[in-house]
Design a protein around this motif. Structure first.
Motif, short mmCIF file in Angstrom:
data_model
loop_
_atom_site.label_atom_id
_atom_site.label_comp_id
_atom_site.label_asym_id
_atom_site.label_seq_id
_atom_site.Cartn_x
_atom_site.Cartn_y
_atom_site.Cartn_z
N SER A 60 0.85 -1.18 0.00
CA SER A 60 0.00 0.00 0.00
C SER A 60 0.88 1.24 0.00
O SER A 60 2.06 1.18 0.39
N VAL A 61 0.31 2.34 -0.45
CA VAL A 61 0.98 3.64 -0.38
C VAL A 61 -0.05 4.67 0.09
O VAL A 61 -1.12 4.79 -0.50
N SER A 62 0.30 5.38 1.13
CA SER A 62 -0.50 6.51 1.60
C SER A 62 0.46 7.64 1.86
O SER A 62 1.28 7.59 2.78
N THR A 63 0.37 8.70 1.02
CA THR A 63 1.43 9.70 1.02
C THR A 63 0.88 11.09 0.77
O THR A 63 -0.21 11.27 0.21
N SER A 64 1.66 12.07 1.22
CA SER A 64 1.38 13.46 0.86
C SER A 64 2.18 13.88 -0.36
O SER A 64 2.06 15.02 -0.82
N ASP A 65 3.01 12.97 -0.90
CA ASP A 65 3.68 13.23 -2.17
C ASP A 65 2.62 13.35 -3.27
O ASP A 65 1.53 12.79 -3.15
N PRO A 66 2.99 14.01 -4.36
CA PRO A 66 1.98 14.22 -5.41
C PRO A 66 1.76 13.00 -6.30
O PRO A 66 1.36 13.13 -7.44
N PHE A 67 2.04 11.83 -5.79
CA PHE A 67 1.77 10.56 -6.46
C PHE A 67 1.81 9.48 -5.39
O PHE A 67 2.45 9.64 -4.36
N ALA A 68 1.07 8.40 -5.65
CA ALA A 68 1.24 7.22 -4.82
C ALA A 68 2.08 6.19 -5.57
O ALA A 68 3.11 5.74 -5.07
N LEU A 69 1.68 5.85 -6.78
CA LEU A 69 2.47 4.96 -7.63
C LEU A 69 2.40 5.46 -9.06
O LEU A 69 1.31 5.64 -9.62
N GLY A 70 3.59 5.68 -9.66
CA GLY A 70 3.67 6.07 -11.06
C GLY A 70 4.55 5.11 -11.82
O GLY A 70 5.63 4.74 -11.36
N ILE A 71 4.09 4.68 -12.99
CA ILE A 71 4.83 3.74 -13.82
C ILE A 71 4.98 4.38 -15.20
O ILE A 71 3.97 4.67 -15.87
N LEU A 72 6.23 4.58 -15.63
CA LEU A 72 6.51 5.22 -16.91
C LEU A 72 7.54 4.41 -17.66
O LEU A 72 8.63 4.15 -17.14
N ASP A 73 7.21 4.01 -18.89
CA ASP A 73 8.19 3.32 -19.71
C ASP A 73 7.65 3.22 -21.13
O ASP A 73 6.52 3.66 -21.40
N LYS A 74 8.46 2.66 -22.00
CA LYS A 74 8.06 2.47 -23.38
C LYS A 74 7.51 1.06 -23.56
O LYS A 74 7.68 0.19 -22.72
N GLY A 75 6.83 0.87 -24.70
CA GLY A 75 6.28 -0.44 -24.99
C GLY A 75 5.04 -0.74 -24.18
O GLY A 75 4.28 0.15 -23.80
N ALA A 76 4.84 -2.01 -23.90
CA ALA A 76 3.66 -2.46 -23.16
C ALA A 76 3.93 -2.32 -21.67
O ALA A 76 4.73 -3.06 -21.09
N VAL A 77 3.25 -1.40 -21.03
CA VAL A 77 3.43 -1.09 -19.61
C VAL A 77 2.21 -1.62 -18.86
O VAL A 77 1.07 -1.29 -19.23
N SER A 78 2.44 -2.38 -17.80
CA SER A 78 1.29 -2.97 -17.11
C SER A 78 1.45 -2.91 -15.60
O SER A 78 2.56 -2.90 -15.07
N TYR A 79 0.31 -2.88 -14.93
CA TYR A 79 0.23 -2.94 -13.47
C TYR A 79 -0.84 -3.96 -13.11
O TYR A 79 -2.01 -3.81 -13.51
N THR A 80 -0.45 -4.98 -12.38
CA THR A 80 -1.38 -6.04 -11.99
C THR A 80 -1.37 -6.17 -10.47
O THR A 80 -0.32 -6.39 -9.88
#
Length: 590
Positions: A88-108
């Motif tokens: 889990s992520v609980s944050t005051s940062d301006p993101f909790a989870l960010g995924i950046l890349d080329k091609g097929a990017v997935s989050y499961t």
């Protein structure tokens, strides 16, 4: 780079915007602790309870410098990010989870992993290819975005963001609650330039928009399925677009406001929206615009849809689209259901519950395509009850099984240039004509009303066939009353004109029943001056029970071929009809 340079080319601006969006989703601060760690390249596994935002790939910060761009460029393509139980992520940062890349990017995530940012984005997944010189990001062959999560997602700006600049598919399956809490928050934001885009959600809410999905893949389909309630605070509950303007991701992410700019892009094929829960919007409940080449379908048959400052459901097809279909239960808004099909296909509106337009039409349906059908239960319109206009081809049919009310204008107002016009109603009340049927096409006109029909400002039932109409004009009613005429029927076309009234018919201002086979002209005061012969019309029949009018009870004039009048000729009768134009409360004639 100059984010406000509006002179850069459309493609460059799109890529720069996407690049900055991805960087924003992944940073806006110091690098997070490595709770999302590399597994077998290019994959990552996220674990643990975290209070700092997570970035994939690691080693990226803001502002982006040459080193960050090189890191992204050298990172293995096609990363797959998964979760361990308890992540889990609980944050005051301006993101909790960010995924950046080329091609097929997935989050499961099959572990109900909660992601929350009190200042930015809950989950952001972006597919793009960086480059160190303008336009900073290049072509992304094979680029795709896949999200599959059952976790709760919360962000001040965006709960879930999926951005795909590649040519592959965009697939979002997010079944946990998604919330945007900021002043201009979007629950779900999807932007795709690739192949088909499919979005499936549970419960979603945004202080501005609930779900926004923009598909600009050239021949791609867009599909949205909402299995839970969807709420848009000041904007739309569900906002679905094939084509349209580009998403200005720079302003969207860096400034916290989702904006659109640039020229309108015709793109996409089919557009489908299915809502199983209640959908509510401060603007539209459901907004769907298809500038693609396929059909548009909206299904919301299990729960209510409500708009506030605009329509409950609004759907439009551009000129290259085909069919447009809306199936709903209860719908409400400034207008209830409004559809415009500028394409080539069939148009259908079905509503099984009460449809209410607070100050506009209850149902407003327009087509340039091939056929128009409206099937409703009860309809209340602050202006007209049901308005249906077919400027295309094919049959036009309006059926209402419950009470229809047009507070200011007509109860049921139907116009066609197609083939045939049919109205079937029960009880109709209106401030103008109860039922108005105007046939400028080449088919027959058939009106049936099994309950009371009232038009306080004009006629109870008004029916008109122009000279090209074939098959005659038929009215079968019970009780009818009008401020001018009870029933007015003018058949300039071919065939029989037949009026049957089984109950009381009253014309308060003029005549109870006025019927003519022929072409009427009028005096300046609106009274009839003459009826020219209609060589193709035949019999004229009036079969009535009790009829009354301030001038006459029944007036029947047959200038057709048979010259047989059934009923009474009782002197002058009057009506003044004008060219038929599409009318809403804010679109008056003239």
């Amino acid at each position: 780079m100059n984010l406000n340079d509006r002179n850069r080319r459309y493609r460059n601006r799109l890529l720069v915007s996407t690049a900055m969006a991805g960087a924003t989703l992944l940073g806006l601060g110091q690098n997070a602790d490595a709770a999302c760690t590399p597994a077998a390249p290019p994959n990552y596994v996220c674990s643990g309870v975290n209070t700092t935002g997570q970035i994939v790939p690691s080693g990226i910060g803001l502002p982006l410098d040459a080193g960050d761009l090189l890191t992204l460029l050298l990172a293995p393509a096609n990363p797959a990010v998964t979760t361990d139980p308890g992540f889990s992520v609980s944050t005051s940062d301006p993101f909790a989870l960010g995924i950046l890349d080329k091609g097929a990017v997935s989050y499961t995530d099959a572990n109900s992993s909660a992601l929350s940012s009190t200042t930015g984005i809950g989950l952001g997944v972006v597919s793009l290819v960086p480059q160190v010189a303008p336009p900073y990001y290049g072509p992304n062959p094979g680029g795709a975005v896949t999200i599959d999560t059952n976790g709760a997602l919360t962000g001040a700006l965006i709960g879930l963001a999926a951005i795909n600049t590649g040519d592959g598919a965009t697939a979002v399956n997010a079944t946990g609650d998604i919330t945007a809490t900021g002043a201009n928050g979007y629950g779900v934001l999807v932007y795709s330039l690739g192949s088909d885009a499919d979005v499936t959600t549970g419960k979603v809410s945004g202080t501005n928009v609930g779900i926004s999905a923009i598909n600009q893949g050239a021949t791609a389909a867009l599909s949205i399925t909402a299995n839970g309630d969807v709420t848009g605070g000041t904007g739309d509950g569900i906002h679905a677009v094939n084509g349209g303007q580009q998403l200005d991701v720079v302003n969207t992410i860096l400034n916290g406001t989702v904006t659109f700019s640039g020229p309108t892009v015709p793109a996409g094929s089919d557009l489908n929206v299915t809502a199983y829960g209640k959908v509510t919007g401060g603007r539209y409940g459901i907004f769907a615009s298809n500038d693609g080449s396929g059909a548009t379908s909206i299904i919301a048959t299990t729960a209510a849809v409500a708009g506030s400052s605009e329509d409950g459901i609004y759907a439009t097809n551009g000129t290259t689209a085909t069919d447009l279909t809306v199936s709903a239960a209860a719908v409400s808004g400034k207008g209830g259901i409004a559809v415009t099909n500028n394409g080539t296909g069939f148009t259908s509106v079905t509503a099984t519950g009460l449809v209410t337009g607070a100050s506009n039409n209850g149902i407003d349906a327009y087509t340039d395509g091939a056929g128009l059908t409206v099937s409703a239960a009860a309809v209340n319109g602050g202006f007209a009850g049901i308005y249906a206009q077919n400027n295309g081809t094919g049959a036009t049919s309006v059926t209402a099984t419950g009470t229809v009310t047009g507070t200011v204008d007509n109860g049921i107002d139907v116009y066609t240039q197609g083939t045939g016009l049919t109205v079937s109603a029960v009880t109709v009340n209106s401030g103008e004509n109860g039922i108005r049927a105007y046939n400028s096409g080449d088919g027959a006109t058939d009106i049936t009303a099994t309950g009371a029909v009232s038009g306080t400002g004009s006629d109870g039932i008004f029916a008109f066939n122009n000279t090209a109409a074939t098959g005659g004009l038929t009215i079968d009613a019970v009780a009818v009353s009008g401020g001018k005429y009870g029933i007015y029927a003018e058949n300039q076309g071919t065939g029989v004109a037949s009026i049957t009234a089984k109950g009381d018919v009253m014309g308060t201002g003029y005549t109870g029943i006025a019927a003519a086979n022929g072409i009427a002209t009028f005096n300046p005061d609106g009274t009839i001056a003459s009826v020219a012969a209609s060589l193709n019309a035949t019999d004229l029949t009036v079969d009535a029970a009790a009829v009354s009018g301030s001038h006459h009870g029944i007036y029947a004039y047959n200038a057709g071929r048979s010259h047989e009048n059934h009923g009474e000729r009782l002197g002058d009768w009057c009506y003044r009809h004008s060219c038929h134009q599409r009318r809403r409360h804010d679109e008056p004639d003239g």
